[in-house]
Design a protein around this motif. Structure first.
Motif, PDB file in Angstrom:
ATOM      1  N   CYS A  21       0.840  -1.202   0.000  1.00 52.17           N
ATOM      2  CA  CYS A  21       0.000   0.000   0.000  1.00 52.17           C
ATOM      3  C   CYS A  21       0.876   1.253   0.000  1.00 52.17           C
ATOM      4  CB  CYS A  21      -0.904  -0.008   1.232  1.00 52.17           C
ATOM      5  SG  CYS A  21      -2.032   1.400   1.301  1.00 52.17           S
TER       6      CYS A  21
ATOM      7  N   ASP B  73      -7.244   0.264   5.866  1.00 53.99           N
ATOM      8  CA  ASP B  73      -8.446   0.097   5.028  1.00 53.99           C
ATOM      9  C   ASP B  73      -8.483   1.000   3.791  1.00 53.99           C
ATOM     10  OD1 ASP B  73     -10.719  -1.388   4.492  1.00 53.99           O
ATOM     11  OD2 ASP B  73     -12.063   0.032   5.476  1.00 53.99           O
ATOM     12  N   TRP B  74      -7.316   1.469   3.309  1.00 50.15           N
ATOM     13  CA  TRP B  74      -7.317   2.204   2.041  1.00 50.15           C
ATOM     14  C   TRP B  74      -7.748   1.229   0.950  1.00 50.15           C
ATOM     15  CZ3 TRP B  74      -3.555   6.707   0.801  1.00 50.15           C
ATOM     16  CH2 TRP B  74      -3.480   7.580   1.906  1.00 50.15           C
ATOM     17  N   ARG B  75      -8.644   1.681   0.067  1.00 48.71           N
ATOM     18  CA  ARG B  75      -9.207   0.806  -0.969  1.00 48.71           C
ATOM     19  C   ARG B  75      -8.591   1.133  -2.323  1.00 48.71           C
ATOM     20  NH1 ARG B  75     -14.465  -0.097   1.325  1.00 48.71           N
ATOM     21  NH2 ARG B  75     -14.143  -0.019   3.578  1.00 48.71           N
ATOM     22  N   TRP B  76      -8.021   0.133  -2.958  1.00 47.23           N
ATOM     23  CA  TRP B  76      -7.346   0.329  -4.251  1.00 47.23           C
ATOM     24  C   TRP B  76      -8.123  -0.381  -5.358  1.00 47.23           C
ATOM     25  CZ3 TRP B  76      -3.293   3.657  -4.512  1.00 47.23           C
ATOM     26  CH2 TRP B  76      -2.678   4.002  -3.293  1.00 47.23           C
TER      27      TRP B  76
ATOM     28  N   ALA C 287      -8.645  -3.945  -0.125  1.00 47.61           N
ATOM     29  CA  ALA C 287      -8.547  -3.064   1.039  1.00 47.61           C
ATOM     30  C   ALA C 287      -7.322  -3.447   1.855  1.00 47.61           C
ATOM     31  CB  ALA C 287      -9.807  -3.181   1.888  1.00 47.61           C
TER      32      ALA C 287
ATOM     33  N   CYS D 151      -6.362   4.893  -5.810  1.00 44.46           N
ATOM     34  CA  CYS D 151      -7.030   4.724  -4.529  1.00 44.46           C
ATOM     35  C   CYS D 151      -8.460   5.235  -4.675  1.00 44.46           C
ATOM     36  CB  CYS D 151      -6.299   5.486  -3.428  1.00 44.46           C
ATOM     37  SG  CYS D 151      -7.066   5.248  -1.810  1.00 44.46           S
ATOM     38  N   LYS D 152      -9.423   4.389  -4.345  1.00 44.65           N
ATOM     39  CA  LYS D 152     -10.828   4.729  -4.582  1.00 44.65           C
ATOM     40  C   LYS D 152     -11.503   5.314  -3.343  1.00 44.65           C
ATOM     41  CE  LYS D 152     -10.728   2.930  -8.710  1.00 44.65           C
ATOM     42  NZ  LYS D 152     -10.783   3.768  -9.897  1.00 44.65           N
ATOM     43  N   GLU D 153     -10.982   4.945  -2.188  1.00 40.78           N
ATOM     44  CA  GLU D 153     -11.682   5.343  -0.979  1.00 40.78           C
ATOM     45  C   GLU D 153     -10.768   5.182   0.225  1.00 40.78           C
ATOM     46  OE1 GLU D 153     -15.126   2.927  -0.238  1.00 40.78           O
ATOM     47  OE2 GLU D 153     -15.645   4.034   1.582  1.00 40.78           O
TER      48      GLU D 153
ATOM     49  N   HIS E 199     -12.652  -3.696  -5.065  1.00 39.48           N
ATOM     50  CA  HIS E 199     -11.352  -3.156  -4.645  1.00 39.48           C
ATOM     51  C   HIS E 199     -10.643  -4.051  -3.637  1.00 39.48           C
ATOM     52  CE1 HIS E 199     -13.863   0.644  -5.477  1.00 39.48           C
ATOM     53  NE2 HIS E 199     -13.315   0.205  -6.604  1.00 39.48           N
TER      54      HIS E 199
ATOM     55  N   LYS F  58     -13.026  -5.888  -1.076  1.00 42.33           N
ATOM     56  CA  LYS F  58     -14.283  -5.231  -0.725  1.00 42.33           C
ATOM     57  C   LYS F  58     -14.878  -4.668  -2.011  1.00 42.33           C
ATOM     58  CE  LYS F  58     -12.913  -4.367   4.039  1.00 42.33           C
ATOM     59  NZ  LYS F  58     -12.505  -3.396   5.081  1.00 42.33           N
TER      60      LYS F  58
END
Lengths: 100, 384
Positions: free
Chosen positions: B61, B84-87, B79, B93-95, B77, B74
């Motif tokens: 990450c 919990d960064w969502r790729w 996580a 990075c989406k969220e 994506h 998730k």
């Protein structure tokens, strides 16, 4: 820059010797293709093509450029016959020089 | 100066090859969980999103270096287990669930993927070019249908060797006798563009108990083509006592470090007509076993040899210098690819003398074995 770097000048000389030495021009009897040929023995043959010769070869043109089929990897039968002819005519010396 | 020839071990390349690399069977990654694959000097994370897409990212990450392969899928994506960064599969990075907004620069290394012949392939290029789909290996007709047995897939880590050792085999006629216990009766190479092909016909040696190529009752017609630096399709026609089987062997690898790689191979066998499923599966397993043994024979050599930039060749050897010149195209920038790296080159090895000598040696070995057996038999009654 080369990615696999030799540490000796003699290695570069070997590279030249094995890939360039004693290649003889042979022209195809059926098209404009001209290649370089070396024969270490009756049964051994090296054929070095150039991009121009590759484009000139009618047989390869027919087979198409797509790499999909296994056919494109076969030699051109017309060129091989032309090489045999050149060998019979004595234009391609046969014999290895110290393994190359 | 002496006349002694020195081995030039050269230096290993500092980059990894450009081209398509196979990570394994697509179905093995399609369980909605993150998978770790060692490759290209790092760890990659592979996962299938809810949308069915298979994605490959660098495994770490970009936030604080968390290991994404230990994270969770998730939605579409991956996580990170750390924060919990969502790729997304596109590398963005989406969220960040606890953040007001995602930093604009939140992009990680992503790799384009294609599923071909049931395998997941990814494009690797140190220059960061877009994937070249023209360079993909061809689709194999009928494989993955009920005409062929399903891929039997295997993985083997190799340490202490650059993956070029594996490539060298393409031009190596004589090792088939010494390492794989077969007589290579016909041997040719053609290098052309991004492909390198070996045509070989061989017959097993009767004086060895070797599996793989070495069964005296089998003759082999083999066409093996590398499509790019790491993915070979080997079409094999095995004639075992007149019973002909068509085998497709995939031989591919992922470089993991400067002197290590992961070898992968898969076997699919055209089901012989008139045989039931169980027998077909049995035949496929036998071939998988014997070609697997063949790779282990190579590995034993690689693990103990040194690298050599200046191989010394004899008249019976294949065109290893030309093969390496071809292989070099994948290690230089596209702008630096020299014509001779991709120009077509054909080579036929003269196998006549070699086979003459080898047949004499094998005959000698068989005679010695027969004499030893006769001696043992003569001695046996006295012991009884």
């Amino acid at each position: 820059m080369a990615s696999f770097v030799p540490t000796s000048d003699e290695t570069l000389e070997d590279l030249r010797r094995y890939t360039e030495d004693r290649l003889v021009d042979v022209a195809c009897l059926d098209c404009l293709a001209q290649v370089r040929v070396k024969k270490n023995s009756d049964h051994q043959t090296s054929v070095q093509w150039s991009a121009e010769a590759r484009a000139d070869c009618q047989e390869f043109q027919r087979r198409g450029q797509a790499p999909g089929g296994r056919d494109v990897h076969k030699p051109c039968s017309r060129l091989m016959a032309s090489i045999d002819d050149a060998v019979r005519a004595g234009a391609v010396p046969i014999g290895a020089y110290d393994g190359y | 100066m002496t006349d002694t020839r020195m081995l030039d071990q050269g230096t290993q390349p500092i980059r990894f090859a450009r081209g398509w690399h196979c990570l394994g069977l697509a179905s093995d990654f399609a369980d909605g969980k993150p998978h770790a694959v060692q490759g290209f000097g790092t760890k990659l994370v592979v996962w299938q999103g809810g949308n069915g897409e298979l994605n490959v990212l660098d495994g770490y990450c970009r936030h604080m270096g968390g290991d994404l392969t230990q994270g969770e899928v998730k939605g579409d994506h991956i996580a990170c287990p750390f924060h919990d960064w969502r790729w997304g599969g596109d590398g963005k990075c989406k969220e960040i669930p606890y953040a007001r907004r995602v930093p604009l620069r939140a992009r990680t290394q992503r790799y384009e993927t294609v599923v071909r012949n049931g395998q997941l392939l990814m494009w690797h290029d140190p220059e960061g070019s877009a994937a070249d789909h023209e360079l993909l290996p061809p689709e194999l007709p009928d494989v993955m249908t009920d005409k062929y047995t399903p891929w039997s897939w295997h993985t083997k880590e190799i340490n202490g060797s650059h993956c070029r050792e594996l490539i060298d085999n393409v031009a190596d006629m004589a090792h088939f006798y010494y390492v794989h216990f077969a007589f290579p009766t016909s041997f040719r190479n053609i290098f052309d563009g991004h492909t390198a092909t070996q045509f070989m016909e061989s017959k097993g040696r009767p004086d060895t108990m070797g599996g793989g190529y070495g069964d005296e009752n089998s003759t082999l017609k083999s066409v093996a083509t590398y499509y790019g630096p790491s993915y070979m399709i080997n079409w094999l026609e095995v004639d075992y006592k007149g019973f002909i089987t068509e085998v497709i062997l995939i031989n591919c690898h992922i470089p993991t470090g400067p002197t290590s790689f992961t070898l992968q191979y898969g076997i699919s066998v055209r089901k012989p007509e008139g045989l039931d499923e169980k027998t077909c599966a049995y035949i496929a397993e036998r071939y998988t076993e014997s070609f697997g043994d063949g790779f282990l024979q190579d590995v034993a050599i690689w693990e103990n040899k040194v690298a050599v930039q200046n191989p010394l060749l004899c008249e019976e050897d294949g065109p290893v210098y030309q093969l390496r010149r071809w292989y070099e195209q994948f290690y230089v920038d596209v702008a630096d690819i020299a014509p001779e790296m991709t120009d077509r080159f054909e080579f036929e090895v003269d196998t006549t003398k070699a086979n003459e000598y080898w047949h004499a040696e094998v005959a000698d070995n068989l005679a010695k074995r027969a004499a030893a057996e006769a001696d043992a038999e003569a001695a046996a009654p006295a012991d009884a």
